[in-house]
Design a protein around this motif. Structure first.
Motif: not given
Length: 244
Positions: A7-27, A232-237
């Motif tokens: 696979s590749s970093l693109e595997h997390f495209d949909g997840v990263a798009e949803r998380l990037e507003a709250s977290f710094d995402v590195i792939r 998101s729930r887990f990391l926010m907690a």
């Protein structure tokens, strides 16, 4: 975020798009896969992957971080938690690998066949890529379309990637599954109900688990909203100093 085999970093495209507003995402693309290409030293041991990723984060100047890993990426992630516990602040395992009794996918079994290994180094037909992807998703999934097959087939055929896959599959990996109960960082286990080799929630002390009833092995691509919400729930907690 660490992706799985072939696979590749693109595997997390949909997840990263949803998380990037709250977290710094590195792939990153893991060595041997995606656009990174094969390792010059040919060392595809999981421990080497873990050290490489820890070194990568050190080069970025990031001292502590949460690690999210799917499949092989999950295996690398929990090895990082064992080897670099002061740097890994939280761990999310998504259908991770690492237990020796887990059944191997067809492509890996073929790559271990001494008669087929030379062929796999030279050629990977599109129909085999499509079949492998369909086997990796849940029975009701519709994500395996021409675009996805073309993307993954293209990654397979980047210079050196086919040989890197064969070398990875034929690397003798150290069985560290008995050490899994020693993982001490906060851990969330995300798994699909019908994916085997998932003993992490029972083995990692105080870990949390969420189970998707119908997803397959490629859960971040199949159910990016479900995965992103859980992460998101887990990391926010964790940042709030409480359990969700």
């Amino acid at each position: 975020m660490l992706h799985g085999t072939t696979s590749s970093l693109e595997h997390f495209d949909g997840v990263a798009e949803r998380l990037e507003a709250s977290f710094d995402v590195i792939r990153p693309d893991l060595p041997g896969f995606g656009g990174t290409g094969p390792r010059r030293d040919g060392d595809y041991r999981i421990g080497t992957y873990a050290a490489t990723m820890a070194g990568f984060m050190r080069e970025l100047g990031i001292e502590t971080y949460a690690v999210v890993g799917n499949s092989l990426g999950g295996n690398v992630a929990w090895n990082m938690a064992l080897d670099f516990p002061s740097r890994v602040s939280a761990l999310v395992l998504v259908n991770a690998t690492g237990y020796p009794e887990k059944e191997l996918p067809t492509g890996m079994r073929l790559a271990r066949n001494p008669l087929l290994r030379p062929l796999m180094r030279r050629f990977m037909p599109r129909h085999m890529v499509q079949r492998g992807l369909r086997q990796a998703v849940g029975p009701g999934s519709t994500i395996v379309d021409d675009t996805m097959v073309s993307r993954v087939h293209g990654l397979w055929n980047r210079p050196g990637n086919r040989s890197a896959f064969v070398d990875f599959v034929n690397t003798d990996q150290v069985d560290r599954s008995r050490e899994i109960p020693q993982i001490s960082v906060p851990t969330l286990v995300l798994r699909s109900a019908h994916v085997d080799g998932q003993g992490f929630a029972g083995d990692i002390p105080d870990s949390q688990e969420e189970i998707h009833p119908s997803g397959g092995h490629l859960l971040p691509e199949e159910q990016p909203g479900w995965v992103a919400d859980a992460v998101s729930r887990f990391l926010m907690a964790q940042s709030d100093g409480r359990r969700p």
